[in-house]
Motif scaffolding. Sequence first.
Motif, short mmCIF file in Angstrom:
data_model
loop_
_atom_site.label_atom_id
_atom_site.label_comp_id
_atom_site.label_asym_id
_atom_site.label_seq_id
_atom_site.Cartn_x
_atom_site.Cartn_y
_atom_site.Cartn_z
N ILE A 139 19.11 -21.88 7.93
CA ILE A 139 18.87 -21.54 6.51
C ILE A 139 17.46 -21.95 6.09
CG2 ILE A 139 19.54 -22.04 4.13
CD1 ILE A 139 22.46 -22.46 5.26
N VAL A 140 17.11 -23.21 6.35
CA VAL A 140 15.81 -23.70 5.86
C VAL A 140 14.66 -23.08 6.64
CG1 VAL A 140 15.62 -25.84 7.25
CG2 VAL A 140 14.71 -25.78 4.91
N GLY A 141 14.89 -22.83 7.94
CA GLY A 141 13.87 -22.17 8.76
C GLY A 141 13.75 -20.70 8.41
N GLY A 142 14.87 -20.10 8.06
CA GLY A 142 14.87 -18.68 7.68
C GLY A 142 13.97 -18.42 6.48
N ILE A 143 13.87 -19.40 5.60
CA ILE A 143 12.99 -19.24 4.43
C ILE A 143 11.53 -19.12 4.90
CG2 ILE A 143 12.18 -20.29 2.28
CD1 ILE A 143 14.90 -21.86 2.21
N GLY A 192 5.27 -20.30 17.17
CA GLY A 192 5.42 -19.16 16.28
C GLY A 192 5.00 -19.38 14.84
N VAL A 193 4.12 -20.35 14.61
CA VAL A 193 3.64 -20.58 13.24
C VAL A 193 2.56 -19.55 12.90
CG1 VAL A 193 2.42 -22.16 11.70
CG2 VAL A 193 4.17 -23.04 13.27
N GLU A 194 2.68 -18.96 11.71
CA GLU A 194 1.67 -18.02 11.22
C GLU A 194 0.75 -18.70 10.20
OE1 GLU A 194 1.43 -15.03 12.40
OE2 GLU A 194 3.34 -14.88 13.48
N SER A 195 1.33 -19.52 9.35
CA SER A 195 0.54 -20.20 8.32
C SER A 195 1.32 -21.43 7.86
CB SER A 195 0.28 -19.27 7.13
OG SER A 195 1.51 -18.81 6.59
N THR A 196 0.60 -22.35 7.21
CA THR A 196 1.24 -23.58 6.76
C THR A 196 2.19 -23.28 5.60
OG1 THR A 196 -0.63 -24.90 7.43
CG2 THR A 196 0.80 -25.87 5.77
N GLY A 197 3.37 -23.88 5.66
CA GLY A 197 4.32 -23.69 4.57
C GLY A 197 5.47 -24.68 4.65
N LEU A 198 6.13 -24.84 3.51
CA LEU A 198 7.30 -25.72 3.41
C LEU A 198 8.47 -24.94 2.83
CD1 LEU A 198 6.07 -29.00 1.64
CD2 LEU A 198 6.59 -28.73 4.07
N SER A 199 9.68 -25.38 3.16
CA SER A 199 10.88 -24.87 2.50
C SER A 199 11.87 -26.02 2.42
CB SER A 199 11.47 -23.68 3.27
OG SER A 199 11.78 -24.06 4.59
N VAL A 200 12.86 -25.86 1.53
CA VAL A 200 13.79 -26.95 1.28
C VAL A 200 15.23 -26.44 1.22
CG1 VAL A 200 14.47 -28.78 -0.35
CG2 VAL A 200 12.05 -28.20 -0.08
N ALA A 207 3.22 -25.81 10.47
CA ALA A 207 1.84 -26.29 10.42
C ALA A 207 1.05 -25.61 11.53
CB ALA A 207 1.78 -27.80 10.59
N VAL A 208 -0.18 -25.18 11.21
CA VAL A 208 -0.98 -24.43 12.18
C VAL A 208 -1.68 -25.31 13.21
CG1 VAL A 208 -1.33 -22.41 10.71
CG2 VAL A 208 -2.95 -24.30 10.60
N ASP A 209 -1.85 -26.59 12.88
CA ASP A 209 -2.40 -27.53 13.85
C ASP A 209 -1.87 -28.91 13.51
OD1 ASP A 209 -3.98 -28.59 11.78
OD2 ASP A 209 -5.65 -27.27 12.27
N SER A 210 -2.41 -29.97 14.15
CA SER A 210 -1.76 -31.27 13.98
C SER A 210 -2.22 -32.01 12.73
CB SER A 210 -1.98 -32.13 15.22
OG SER A 210 -3.35 -32.34 15.43
N SER A 211 -3.29 -31.58 12.06
CA SER A 211 -3.71 -32.34 10.88
C SER A 211 -4.28 -31.53 9.73
CB SER A 211 -4.70 -33.43 11.29
OG SER A 211 -5.79 -32.85 11.97
N ALA A 253 6.26 -18.24 9.57
CA ALA A 253 6.61 -18.44 10.98
C ALA A 253 7.48 -17.29 11.46
CB ALA A 253 7.35 -19.76 11.15
N SER A 254 7.54 -17.16 12.78
CA SER A 254 8.39 -16.14 13.38
C SER A 254 9.77 -16.72 13.65
CB SER A 254 7.77 -15.66 14.69
OG SER A 254 7.86 -16.70 15.64
N ARG A 255 10.68 -15.84 14.00
CA ARG A 255 12.05 -16.23 14.35
C ARG A 255 12.06 -17.29 15.47
NH1 ARG A 255 17.00 -17.08 12.97
NH2 ARG A 255 17.39 -18.33 14.81
N GLU A 256 11.10 -17.16 16.39
CA GLU A 256 10.98 -18.09 17.51
C GLU A 256 10.86 -19.54 17.02
OE1 GLU A 256 7.22 -17.64 19.44
OE2 GLU A 256 7.60 -19.26 20.87
N TYR A 257 10.20 -19.71 15.87
CA TYR A 257 9.97 -21.06 15.33
C TYR A 257 11.29 -21.72 14.94
CZ TYR A 257 7.57 -24.86 12.90
OH TYR A 257 7.11 -26.10 12.53
N VAL A 258 12.19 -20.93 14.37
CA VAL A 258 13.50 -21.47 13.98
C VAL A 258 14.25 -21.94 15.22
CG1 VAL A 258 15.67 -20.99 12.78
CG2 VAL A 258 13.54 -19.91 11.99
N ASP A 259 14.22 -21.11 16.25
CA ASP A 259 14.88 -21.48 17.51
C ASP A 259 14.26 -22.75 18.10
OD1 ASP A 259 16.44 -19.22 17.26
OD2 ASP A 259 15.11 -17.98 18.50
N ALA A 260 12.93 -22.87 17.98
CA ALA A 260 12.24 -24.06 18.52
C ALA A 260 12.64 -25.32 17.75
CB ALA A 260 10.72 -23.86 18.47
N MET A 261 12.80 -25.19 16.45
CA MET A 261 13.22 -26.36 15.65
C MET A 261 14.62 -26.79 16.06
SD MET A 261 11.77 -25.96 11.75
CE MET A 261 12.44 -24.36 11.37
#
Lengths: 98, 152
Positions: free
Chosen positions: B29-33, B76-84, B109-113, B40-48
């Motif tokens: 749910i939270v990754g789907g947002i 699979g990150v495209e841009s920095t973002g948050l969801s809750v 997050a697109v990189d580590s900092s 992010a792509s669908r792959e990112y949710v699977d990675a989490m």
Amino acid sequence: MKILAVCSTGLGSSFMTRLNIEKAVKELGASGVEVEHADLGSVSPGSADVIFVGRDIYEAASGLGDVVSLDSLIDMDEIRTKTAEAMTRHGVRFSGEG
Amino acid sequence: MTSTSPLAIAEERIVLRDSVQGWRDAIEIVGGILVDEGNASREYVDAMIASVAGPNGTYIDLGAGIALAHARPENGVESTGLSVLHLDEPVLLADDPAHPITVFIALAAVDSSGHLDVMKNLARVLTDESLRQMLLNATTSADIVSALSPKE
């Protein structure tokens, strides 16, 4: 003195921990303490004087030297206390209360 | 105006549920947002999900019933973002009784900092007892927007 906050990915939990340690160092009135964050795979013994990790990473990080385990990454009381203890162990003077 | 700050979280990035079927459901749910919002792509949710299921995967539990779900930029990150995602009934992260979670915050997050400002704001909110309680006790998206709003 260098403190490294470490987690598995090196950009979420460790970044949060790093910012909170930096806040604690400032609150404690210490200077000359460098705080960074990293992923577990890139850290080796000697990477830092003290390594802070969440309790779940503690065992995996145990060979890296002076490793401090945190029960919570957002409890400033715990982070302040353990940061003060770490600085004391490494001879860093500070003016605030631990 | 906090609503126009780049750090403010929009209501469409917040979901409140009474309960979920398990921690995987929560991260779906939270990754789907993040996927819906283009971070992010669908792959990112699977990675989490794979990260939590893997060794020491519960390290995303920050404490106090709050988890920061995330994976690596190359997942699979495209841009920095948050969801809750806020749950009335906490769910056990990795089915571990030591890790009951009420609030899932997903981070892309697109990189580590590069997401320093985002993390600074989160750290400020989550280490403040009253703001943390506001987040944990939220009953509406507006409550969560308010708790997470950047301050001067």
